[in-house]
Every structure is written in C-alpha cells, then in structure tokens.
Design an enzyme around this catalytic site. Structure first.
Site, PDB file in Angstrom:
ATOM      1  N   TYR A  67       0.821  -1.200   0.000  1.00 33.65           N
ATOM      2  CA  TYR A  67       0.000   0.000   0.000  1.00 33.65           C
ATOM      3  C   TYR A  67       0.866   1.266   0.000  1.00 33.65           C
ATOM      4  CZ  TYR A  67      -4.447  -2.491   0.410  1.00 33.65           C
ATOM      5  OH  TYR A  67      -5.544  -3.284   0.163  1.00 33.65           O
ATOM      6  N   SER A  68       0.605   2.209   0.919  1.00 30.89           N
ATOM      7  CA  SER A  68       1.254   3.524   0.830  1.00 30.89           C
ATOM      8  C   SER A  68       2.727   3.527   1.185  1.00 30.89           C
ATOM      9  CB  SER A  68       0.517   4.543   1.700  1.00 30.89           C
ATOM     10  OG  SER A  68      -0.670   4.959   1.072  1.00 30.89           O
ATOM     11  N   ALA A  69       3.262   2.431   1.674  1.00 29.53           N
ATOM     12  CA  ALA A  69       4.718   2.370   1.801  1.00 29.53           C
ATOM     13  C   ALA A  69       5.377   2.538   0.434  1.00 29.53           C
ATOM     14  CB  ALA A  69       5.146   1.059   2.458  1.00 29.53           C
TER      15      ALA A  69
END
Length: 389
Positions: A67-69
């Site tokens: 995801y947003s990593a």
C-alpha cells in the site's frame, strides 16, 4: 505455533521475539521483517501463511503488496532525478507538465506535490477503475482539477493522487514510467525484489491480502457517543462529501481489488508496490549509505529529501503529521528509531524507513490488514530495534 524462519545478528534477538509475538498475540497471518545496519542485514525473518485459504506458506522470496509504503519508493525516484540535475523540485510542475497549470495550479512547485501541500487530493468526477489503471486518463483528470485549498497554505494527505501526480512528473522528465525507472535505476543495481507494476511472471510469489470484518460500523455510531478527541474525525468519515472521504474516492468504484492481477500489474505509485521486506529495507539502506558498492543519495540529496516541509494537523486524515519531500517524519506517537528517521507506512500495517543517525534501515510487510490506529505490530518491532541499539 508459527515457525519463524531466517536469521538475526547478535544483539537483535529481541526483534525475533517481537516478531514471534506478533503471530501469537497480535494477529499476524503471514509477514516478514528485515533490518539493515551500516549497509548489512542484521535481521531477516519471515513466517506464517502467504495464503491462508490454500495453506501456501510464506517463503523467503514471498512478495507482499505494501500500500502507501510505496510512496517512499516513488519519492526516491523523484529525488534521484533531482540529484542528476534533471528535475528541479522547486520549479513549477507546469514547467514539466504544461497541462497541469490549469485551474490555478500554474505556480505549484514539484516539492509541494511531494509534501502534500498542493491541494490536488480529489478527482471529480471519479475516474472509472479500468481507465485509471491505464494511467493517462487519470493524469488528464488531475491536470484539469482545481485545488481543494490554496496551494502551499496547508497540508493534506494526497493518499491516492500522490502517485499519479509525482509519477507523471517523473514520466515527463525521464521519458519512463515511475515503475520502469525504478526497475532500471534502483531495483536493478541493488538487486531488489520490489516492483511498481508487477511482471506477470512474478504473480505466483505474491501473498494474498487478508481483510478482517470491521468490528464497529463507524457510519452508524451516534456522534454524541464518540469521544470528543476523535468526534470531528468520525463526523468526517460519516459525511460522504467531506474532504477525508473525497480524497480516497478518486476511482469508480472507490475500492480497488488489490488481490487482482489487473491491479497488481498496473502502475499505482501511491499504493501498489509489491516486494519483500528485504527489498524495501535494502533500498532504504542505500539511501543513507553504501550497500554492496551502491549508494543512491548523496549527503546533499539526503538532506534535501528529508528536511521537514509541513507539520501539524493534516486536512485530510485529521491528525498531526510531519512531512518531508515524499517521506513522513517521526512524531511523538511514532518516534521510529530517532529524530532523523524518515520513511513511509502503508495501509494496514506495513512500514519502511531509514535512520541515518543510527545507520538503520527497516521494513515490515504483512498480509493481514489491521484498520485504524490500534495496530502495535510494526511499533513493537521498531521498539525492539531501538532496544538493540
């Protein structure tokens, strides 16, 4: 009891203990954690199930969507272009992407895209998913958007739009999509198992995301029963026209199937990076020092990339954050391993970061999604690393 595989260096045994406890007490299904110190791995652990439905075990080379990593990976690409003199982060975005200058956006510098200060957090109307996965329809829609606040006067998490915004600047400058640039200029030289846009040949190694049913339906909770400190946030979640909701409703439908081959193969530089904890930690290690002869950032680039650009309550996610240029910085509730650390978390628990003061690079990836703020899994691993230091 889950079998933990891998190795830890002397002094880092506490990380293995915390990782084991994540499975026993904190709901991990399949996961991996990797820590580099001074360019060498000191923790490399994995365990559990890559797919609990089939019983497929998590292997050393299992890939996980983070995801947003992914945003930290995308930011790295932009800073490499700046380091080479091909991209000026303080120049207007419209210098590289002329169409972006519409609707009052002509003066927005590239750095405001990276630091969530541009105000381009929504797409109205939302773009059909099939078109969004093709890239150009989404970037055209973003170029035509009016900012949701006066750019530069506030910060708000560009949770979905960040990847297309920064990614299109990368594409205009380099002639390559962000996923291709990363593959050729970062993953290749470092030998990273990490992708933005998964090759079909790698699909069999990807774990399956596990999404729990929510215990509480916040949309049905009367606001007078909500604690005052989170009442405004819950009210925003209950309002479909709130900025908090619209910022995450940029496609139609709003939710993507991140287990699907189509979504994993597309380039979504905000949210669909797929790799190993080892690959993500190794990239961060190469930002702050040399890894097997490769160093990505010069000291000057590192200082520019990690300098604070915005701090305080975020207009979208409505709690205090600190932003550098594409990376998030430590806050009181999440101190990482020290004040100079930088990196990015991902939905449900994943985390990648580096700490130049201690020579540490860290990554934790997992397939069991925990929604909300009460997820101690990454935090306890980081605390174990901090204790080892």
């Amino acid at each position: 009891m889950t079998t933990i595989h891998g190795e830890v260096a002397d002094g880092f045994e506490g990380v293995r203990d915390a990782f084991r406890t994540n499975f026993a007490e904190r709901g991990d299904v399949g996961a991996a954690v990797c820590v580099y110190r001074d360019g060498r791995p000191v923790v490399d652990l994995w365990g559990g199930a890559a797919d609990p439905d089939t019983g497929r075990e998590w292997e050393r080379d299992t890939l996980q969507l983070v995801y947003s990593a992914t945003k930290g990976v995308t930011a790295t690409v932009a800073h490499l272009l700046a380091q080479r003199g091909e991209l000026d982060l303080d120049a207007p975005v419209a210098d590289y992407w002329p169409e972006f200058g519409a609707e009052g956006k002509a003066g927005i510098p590239v750095r405001w895209l990276l630091s969530h200060r541009a105000g381009v957090v929504t797409v109205e109307p939302p773009v059909p998913v099939g078109e969004a996965l093709r890239w150009r329809p989404m970037t055209d829609a973003l170029a035509a958007q009016r900012p949701q606040w006066e750019p530069g006067t506030a910060h708000g998490y560009h949770g979905r739009t960040f990847g297309w915004l920064v990614g299109e600047v990368v594409r205009r400058v380099s002639g390559r999509t962000p996923g291709r640039f990363f593959a050729e200029e970062v993953a290749g030289p470092l030998g990273l198992d990490f992708f933005i846009g998964l090759p079909a040949a790698e699909r069999g190694r990807v774990s399956r995301m596990v999404y729990p049913k929510p215990e509480v339906d916040l949309s049905a909770v009367p606001l007078d029963l909500v604690p005052p400190e989170v009442r405004e946030y819950v009210a925003a979640l209950q309002d479909p026209r709130s900025l908090s909701n619209r910022a995450f409703t940029v496609t139609d439908p709003a939710e993507l199937d991140f287990n699907s081959a189509e979504v994993q193969a597309a380039e979504l530089p905000s949210s669909n990076g797929i790799g190993t904890a080892r690959g993500l930690a190794r990239m961060y290690a190469a930002l702050i020092g040399e890894v097997d002869g490769v160093r990505l950032f010069s000291p000057e680039t590192l200082a520019s990339a990690t300098a604070e650009q915005a701090a305080g309550v975020d207009k979208v996610i409505m709690f205090p954050v600190r932003y550098a240029s594409g990376y998030m910085l430590p806050v009181d509730t999440n101190p990482l391993t020290g004040p100079r650390a930088f990196g990015h978390p991902g939905r449900g628990g994943s985390l990648g970061f580096a700490d130049p003061e201690h020579g540490i690079a860290f990554a934790y990836v997992m397939n069991s999604i925990v929604e909300g703020t009460e997820d101690p899994r990454a935090t306890t691993l980081v605390e174990a690393v901090r204790a080892a230091l």
